[in-house]
Design a protein around this motif. Structure first.
Motif, PDB file in Angstrom:
ATOM      1  N   SER A 180      44.592   0.799  57.262  1.00  0.00           N
ATOM      2  CA  SER A 180      43.825   0.200  56.666  1.00  0.00           C
ATOM      3  C   SER A 180      43.212   1.144  55.744  1.00  0.00           C
ATOM      4  N   TYR A 181      43.095   1.325  54.770  1.00  0.00           N
ATOM      5  CA  TYR A 181      42.968   2.658  53.550  1.00  0.00           C
ATOM      6  C   TYR A 181      43.626   3.403  54.231  1.00  0.00           C
ATOM      7  N   ARG A 182      44.715   4.147  54.285  1.00  0.00           N
ATOM      8  CA  ARG A 182      45.628   5.232  54.655  1.00  0.00           C
ATOM      9  C   ARG A 182      46.961   5.031  53.504  1.00  0.00           C
TER      10      ARG A 182
ATOM     11  N   SER B 114      31.074   1.118  50.946  1.00  0.00           N
ATOM     12  CA  SER B 114      29.906   0.663  50.076  1.00  0.00           C
ATOM     13  C   SER B 114      29.802  -0.512  50.919  1.00  0.00           C
ATOM     14  N   GLN B 115      29.229  -0.378  52.385  1.00  0.00           N
ATOM     15  CA  GLN B 115      29.205  -0.631  53.341  1.00  0.00           C
ATOM     16  C   GLN B 115      28.150  -2.003  52.657  1.00  0.00           C
ATOM     17  N   LYS B 116      28.399  -3.465  52.448  1.00  0.00           N
ATOM     18  CA  LYS B 116      26.983  -4.763  51.563  1.00  0.00           C
ATOM     19  C   LYS B 116      26.569  -4.748  53.124  1.00  0.00           C
ATOM     20  N   TRP B 117      24.838  -5.449  53.176  1.00  0.00           N
ATOM     21  CA  TRP B 117      24.617  -6.091  53.999  1.00  0.00           C
ATOM     22  C   TRP B 117      24.184  -5.377  55.120  1.00  0.00           C
TER      23      TRP B 117
ATOM     24  N   TYR C 175      27.669  -0.014  58.611  1.00  0.00           N
ATOM     25  CA  TYR C 175      28.110  -1.383  59.706  1.00  0.00           C
ATOM     26  C   TYR C 175      27.351  -1.998  58.738  1.00  0.00           C
ATOM     27  N   GLY C 176      27.400  -2.914  58.492  1.00  0.00           N
ATOM     28  CA  GLY C 176      26.768  -4.663  57.578  1.00  0.00           C
ATOM     29  C   GLY C 176      26.377  -5.532  58.946  1.00  0.00           C
ATOM     30  N   ASN C 177      25.707  -6.147  59.240  1.00  0.00           N
ATOM     31  CA  ASN C 177      25.775  -7.863  59.242  1.00  0.00           C
ATOM     32  C   ASN C 177      27.051  -8.704  59.123  1.00  0.00           C
TER      33      ASN C 177
ATOM     34  N   LEU D  69      20.496  -4.504  50.856  1.00  0.00           N
ATOM     35  CA  LEU D  69      20.296  -3.839  51.175  1.00  0.00           C
ATOM     36  C   LEU D  69      22.157  -3.206  51.369  1.00  0.00           C
ATOM     37  N   ARG D  70      22.233  -2.733  50.637  1.00  0.00           N
ATOM     38  CA  ARG D  70      23.987  -1.866  50.448  1.00  0.00           C
ATOM     39  C   ARG D  70      23.612  -1.033  50.232  1.00  0.00           C
ATOM     40  N   LEU D  71      25.300   0.379  50.853  1.00  0.00           N
ATOM     41  CA  LEU D  71      25.600   1.331  49.863  1.00  0.00           C
ATOM     42  C   LEU D  71      26.243   1.641  49.332  1.00  0.00           C
TER      43      LEU D  71
ATOM     44  N   ARG E 124      29.766 -10.916  36.677  1.00  0.00           N
ATOM     45  CA  ARG E 124      31.182 -10.369  36.318  1.00  0.00           C
ATOM     46  C   ARG E 124      31.699  -9.663  37.623  1.00  0.00           C
ATOM     47  N   PHE E 125      30.738  -8.975  38.138  1.00  0.00           N
ATOM     48  CA  PHE E 125      31.839  -7.997  39.275  1.00  0.00           C
ATOM     49  C   PHE E 125      31.990  -8.356  40.613  1.00  0.00           C
ATOM     50  N   PHE E 126      33.322  -8.314  40.221  1.00  0.00           N
ATOM     51  CA  PHE E 126      33.923  -8.641  41.855  1.00  0.00           C
ATOM     52  C   PHE E 126      33.938  -9.073  42.990  1.00  0.00           C
ATOM     53  N   ILE E 127      34.082  -9.245  44.211  1.00  0.00           N
ATOM     54  CA  ILE E 127      34.084  -9.994  45.294  1.00  0.00           C
ATOM     55  C   ILE E 127      34.887  -9.394  46.449  1.00  0.00           C
ATOM     56  N   ARG E 128      34.659  -8.954  47.232  1.00  0.00           N
ATOM     57  CA  ARG E 128      35.891  -8.401  47.985  1.00  0.00           C
ATOM     58  C   ARG E 128      34.936  -8.670  49.180  1.00  0.00           C
ATOM     59  N   ASN E 129      34.869  -9.269  49.963  1.00  0.00           N
ATOM     60  CA  ASN E 129      34.655  -9.595  51.188  1.00  0.00           C
ATOM     61  C   ASN E 129      35.347  -9.722  52.855  1.00  0.00           C
ATOM     62  N   ASN E 130      35.487  -8.850  53.438  1.00  0.00           N
ATOM     63  CA  ASN E 130      36.484  -9.354  54.895  1.00  0.00           C
ATOM     64  C   ASN E 130      36.379 -10.028  55.929  1.00  0.00           C
ATOM     65  N   GLY E 131      35.006 -10.713  55.474  1.00  0.00           N
ATOM     66  CA  GLY E 131      34.336 -11.328  56.371  1.00  0.00           C
ATOM     67  C   GLY E 131      33.258 -13.083  55.914  1.00  0.00           C
TER      68      GLY E 131
ATOM     69  N   GLU F 117      35.229   0.430  42.647  1.00  0.00           N
ATOM     70  CA  GLU F 117      36.843   0.089  42.423  1.00  0.00           C
ATOM     71  C   GLU F 117      37.229   0.140  43.609  1.00  0.00           C
ATOM     72  N   CYS F 118      37.696  -1.455  44.426  1.00  0.00           N
ATOM     73  CA  CYS F 118      38.327  -2.094  45.718  1.00  0.00           C
ATOM     74  C   CYS F 118      39.946  -1.023  45.699  1.00  0.00           C
ATOM     75  N   GLY F 119      39.817  -0.223  46.994  1.00  0.00           N
ATOM     76  CA  GLY F 119      41.171   0.359  47.119  1.00  0.00           C
ATOM     77  C   GLY F 119      42.411  -0.296  47.087  1.00  0.00           C
TER      78      GLY F 119
HETATM   79  N1  LIG Z   1      29.533  -5.527  55.406  1.00  0.00           N
HETATM   80  C1  LIG Z   1      30.939  -5.580  54.287  1.00  0.00           C
HETATM   81  N2  LIG Z   1      30.372  -4.371  53.859  1.00  0.00           N
HETATM   82  C2  LIG Z   1      31.723  -4.479  52.493  1.00  0.00           C
HETATM   83  C3  LIG Z   1      32.907  -5.697  52.408  1.00  0.00           C
HETATM   84  C4  LIG Z   1      32.776  -6.372  53.533  1.00  0.00           C
HETATM   85  O1  LIG Z   1      33.417  -7.137  54.216  1.00  0.00           O
HETATM   86  N3  LIG Z   1      32.176  -6.946  54.761  1.00  0.00           N
HETATM   87  N4  LIG Z   1      33.773  -5.060  51.347  1.00  0.00           N
HETATM   88  C5  LIG Z   1      34.129  -3.915  50.785  1.00  0.00           C
HETATM   89  C6  LIG Z   1      34.959  -3.695  50.091  1.00  0.00           C
HETATM   90  S1  LIG Z   1      37.055  -3.169  50.940  1.00  0.00           S
HETATM   91  C7  LIG Z   1      34.812  -3.252  48.907  1.00  0.00           C
HETATM   92  S2  LIG Z   1      35.925  -3.042  47.631  1.00  0.00           S
HETATM   93  C8  LIG Z   1      33.344  -3.609  49.065  1.00  0.00           C
HETATM   94  C9  LIG Z   1      33.138  -4.092  47.235  1.00  0.00           C
HETATM   95  O2  LIG Z   1      32.063  -4.721  46.933  1.00  0.00           O
HETATM   96  P1  LIG Z   1      31.372  -6.089  46.126  1.00  0.00           P
HETATM   97  O3  LIG Z   1      31.584  -7.680  47.168  1.00  0.00           O
HETATM   98  O4  LIG Z   1      30.116  -5.564  45.403  1.00  0.00           O
HETATM   99  O5  LIG Z   1      32.458  -5.979  44.454  1.00  0.00           O
HETATM  100  O6  LIG Z   1      32.740  -4.189  49.696  1.00  0.00           O
HETATM  101  C10 LIG Z   1      32.019  -3.250  50.959  1.00  0.00           C
HETATM  102  N5  LIG Z   1      31.458  -3.481  51.733  1.00  0.00           N
END
Ligand SMILES: Nc1nc2c(c(=O)[nH]1)N[C@H]1C(S)=C(S)[C@@H](COP(=O)(O)O)O[C@H]1N2
Ligand SMILES: [Mo]
Length: 444
Positions: free
Chosen positions: A304-306, A281-284, A221-223, A269-271, A115-122, A169-171
């Protein structure tokens, strides 16, 4: 090979699909095997089914643990299949995948991964889809005395492993309510969650590398591949000032709710940098570059985020040079029960409850109203289980007579700041909307 072990309809469907187009087995099958849950299904699959799906016999099947999901099949997992396993989320975009959770599905104290939201940019990287952490390393370099390259085992062995509940929380959560609107995912209320994260402290790892006096900012950085699939481009790389990075609760996490972090959420691994926009909170996570200036990775600059450095009337064209990086997220709350549109019995009390959070700060008070904000009742508010965990609140309400009501919820942080009834400070990209959550309740 005799296919006599498993006569289930799903298994036959899979076998037929597999036979029809082995290369396309994943897409053909998993659209159809509802989501009898792919993993659950694979775990229960008989040997013949498994063999058919693999397109090969399994010579050592006697020593294969029952319930094992063959990695060759796990590798076929798609983002779409992972989204199907999500429990009731609303898909806002499928490329990149972005989905939010309806507030009533966020009722749990600790948000389940499903139930955790997903926010991916790639795109979700392949190794994550395969849940393959082999050879993973994290590099810490830049303004440090000793450059580090750490495996996940190194992290576990050399640093204290801690677990915290942290809200993320997403900005852009709440963006859809701004007028005029902003481009980007049209989040309503549900780009937020509070899970239990296990990992090592970012600050301990930065201390081990030894920060130089020149260190002022992190760059993460993530991959994850860019949508264009151009390996030279990266979807997002943000960072935080060193003071924020050195706070106790920032984690380099390898577990979410006691299990490996799911593919969509950054495996392996994520922040987790709580209190600030989720994008920190960088993922991967593969690299933390310690910078001698404000980080300038993709999505750090421009709009962005400003936010504008000063309040502006809605629709203003704000010069880029007047935009400043978003830091702590504003005070906010959700009503997670009842669901909007619920019915209640006039004269009979019912419980309203939810969670509240306040970026780097704590929530000091929670109030609810049933008369469109004319009068307010104090709700019971719990302390956070640890700093940066969301706080639970509840109130018993009684609707005086039959009719239409709204329950409004309003959090106040420990500096006296409250949620507004309407969208706050308009900004070009629609960030930081902490307006009150309202639900409809019919007394019948
Ligand atoms: N590598 C990577 N980290 C990322 C992102 C991403 O697209 N790529 N999206 C960021 C954004 S904008 C948010 S709000 C959170 C979302 O985390 P979640 O998808 O686990 O909810 O991850 C962040 N970390
Ligand atoms: Mo985000």
């Amino acid at each position: 090979m005799p296919l006599d072990e498993d006569k289930g309809a799903q298994a036959r469907l899979i076998e037929q699909a597999y036979a029809a187009d082995p290369m396309d087995a994943d897409r053909t099958i998993f659209g159809r095997v509802s989501h009898a849950d792919r993993r659950g299904f694979l775990k229960g699959a008989g040997l013949a089914t498994m063999s058919a799906m693999l397109g090969a016999t399994i010579p050592f099947h006697r020593t294969m643990p029952s319930g094992l999901v063959p990695v060759a099949l796990a590798q076929g997992t798609t983002e779409a299949a992972l989204f199907e396993a999500k429990d009731g989320l609303t898909l806002l975009n499928d490329r990149p995948i972005n989905a939010e959770t309806p507030p009533h599905l966020l009722d749990d104290a600790i948000t389940p991964a499903d139930r955790f939201f997903i926010r991916n940019n790639g795109l979700v990287p392949d190794h994550a889809l395969a849940m393959d952490a082999g050879g993973w390393t994290l590099t810490v370099d830049g303004e440090v005395d000793t450059e580090l390259t750490l495996t996940i085992d190194d992290l576990r062995a050399n640093f204290e492993v801690v677990t915290y509940q942290l809200q993320l929380e997403c900005g852009g959560n709440g963006r859809s309510f701004f007028q005029p609107g902003a481009s980007g995912n049209q989040w309503t209320f549900g780009a937020v969650g509070n899970s239990e994260w296990t990992g090592v402290r970012l600050r301990d790892v930065l201390d081990a590398a030894g920060l130089r006096d020149t260190a002022v900012y992190t760059g993460h950085y993530g991959n994850d591949p860019h949508l264009s699939m151009d390996p030279a481009r990266i979807p997002i790389s943000r960072g935080v000032p060193i003071d924020k990075a050195m706070e106790e609760h920032n984690l380099i996490a390898f577990e979410m709710n006691g299990a490996p972090i799911p593919a969509l959420h950054g495996f392996p691994l994520r922040l987790v940098v709580p209190g600030w926009p989720g994008s920190c909170s960088q993922k991967w996570l593969t690299r933390i570059w310690v910078r001698d200036q404000e980080h300038d990775g993709p999505k750090m600059g421009g709009y962005s985020y400003r936010m504008p450095a000063y309040p502006v009337p809605p629709g203003t064209e704000v010069p880029e040079s007047d935009m400043v990086v978003m830091e702590s997220m504003p005070v906010k709350s959700l009503i997670t029960n009842p669901v909007t549109g619920a019915t209640a019995t006039p004269g009979t009390a019912f419980q309203v409850r939810g969670h509240a959070w306040a970026g780097d700060d704590a929530v000091a008070a929670m109030h609810v109203s049933i008369d469109f904000g004319a009068t307010w009742h104090a709700a019971e508010l719990d302390a956070p289980v640890n700093r940066y965990a969301w706080q639970h609140w509840r109130a018993d309400l009684t609707l005086p007579q039959a009719g239409y009501y709204e329950v409004w919820a309003r959090a106040t942080d420990d500096r006296g700041r409250m949620q507004p009834p309407v969208t706050p400070g308009w900004n070009p990209r629609g960030y930081g909307n902490n307006m009150m959550h309202r639900i409809a309740v019919f007394a019948v």
